[in-house]
Scaffold this motif. Structure first.
Motif, PDB file in Angstrom:
ATOM      1  N   ASP A  61       3.548  17.970  83.206  1.00  0.00           N
ATOM      2  CA  ASP A  61       3.503  16.708  83.953  1.00  0.00           C
ATOM      3  C   ASP A  61       5.119  16.236  83.847  1.00  0.00           C
ATOM      4  O   ASP A  61       5.609  15.731  82.587  1.00  0.00           O
ATOM      5  CB  ASP A  61       2.823  15.737  82.959  1.00  0.00           C
ATOM      6  N   ALA A  62       5.810  16.483  84.760  1.00  0.00           N
ATOM      7  CA  ALA A  62       7.127  16.325  84.933  1.00  0.00           C
ATOM      8  C   ALA A  62       7.888  17.130  83.838  1.00  0.00           C
ATOM      9  O   ALA A  62       7.894  18.270  83.801  1.00  0.00           O
ATOM     10  CB  ALA A  62       7.374  14.796  85.026  1.00  0.00           C
ATOM     11  N   GLN A  63       8.629  16.462  83.225  1.00  0.00           N
ATOM     12  CA  GLN A  63       9.462  17.263  82.090  1.00  0.00           C
ATOM     13  C   GLN A  63       8.530  17.389  80.945  1.00  0.00           C
ATOM     14  O   GLN A  63       9.104  18.281  79.933  1.00  0.00           O
ATOM     15  CB  GLN A  63      10.554  16.514  81.723  1.00  0.00           C
ATOM     16  N   TRP A  64       7.345  16.806  80.623  1.00  0.00           N
ATOM     17  CA  TRP A  64       6.485  16.940  79.515  1.00  0.00           C
ATOM     18  C   TRP A  64       5.322  18.095  79.934  1.00  0.00           C
ATOM     19  O   TRP A  64       4.989  18.145  81.024  1.00  0.00           O
ATOM     20  CB  TRP A  64       6.021  15.493  78.884  1.00  0.00           C
ATOM     21  N   VAL A  65       4.955  18.388  78.612  1.00  0.00           N
ATOM     22  CA  VAL A  65       3.659  19.200  78.617  1.00  0.00           C
ATOM     23  C   VAL A  65       2.735  18.525  77.922  1.00  0.00           C
ATOM     24  O   VAL A  65       2.977  17.895  76.779  1.00  0.00           O
ATOM     25  CB  VAL A  65       3.955  20.517  78.012  1.00  0.00           C
ATOM     26  N   ARG A  66       1.421  18.322  78.532  1.00  0.00           N
ATOM     27  CA  ARG A  66       0.291  17.684  78.000  1.00  0.00           C
ATOM     28  C   ARG A  66      -0.644  18.525  77.422  1.00  0.00           C
ATOM     29  O   ARG A  66      -0.884  19.656  78.031  1.00  0.00           O
ATOM     30  CB  ARG A  66      -0.223  16.580  78.903  1.00  0.00           C
TER      31      ARG A  66
END
Length: 96
Positions: A61-66
């Motif tokens: 999710d954009a720069q993050w990982v969920r």
């Protein structure tokens, strides 16, 4: 596979991460880092172990990982996971 799962859950930070993910919602690495007091690189390594054990799935999710619990976990492993996560955490006892 059961040994891989139990080994992944034996580490306290990963165990706590799985407890947080037990609410059946997605959590970003940033949230897990904050709640568990871990650096980004350390939290990512822990989550990679959980992913390799088949316990979690991720999505970028954009720069993050969920992350969230693996919805396709085999029923027998889901039962083991439920039982382990239901345990109260106790301080480690030293064996004489």
């Amino acid at each position: 596979m059961i040994l891989t799962v139990l080994s992944a859950l034996a580490e306290p930070t990963r165990f706590k991460a799985m407890q947080l993910l037990g609410d059946d919602t997605e959590h970003c690495v940033c949230e897990l880092m904050k709640k568990l007091g871990a650096t980004q690189s350390r939290m990512s390594r822990h989550m990679q172990v959980l992913k390799q054990a088949g316990l979690v799935v991720d999505r970028r999710d954009a720069q993050w990982v969920r992350y969230r619990l693996n919805p396709d976990l085999p029923p027998e492993l889901a039962k083991v996971l439920d039982a382990v996560l239901a345990l109260e955490t106790e301080p480690e006892r030293k064996v004489a």
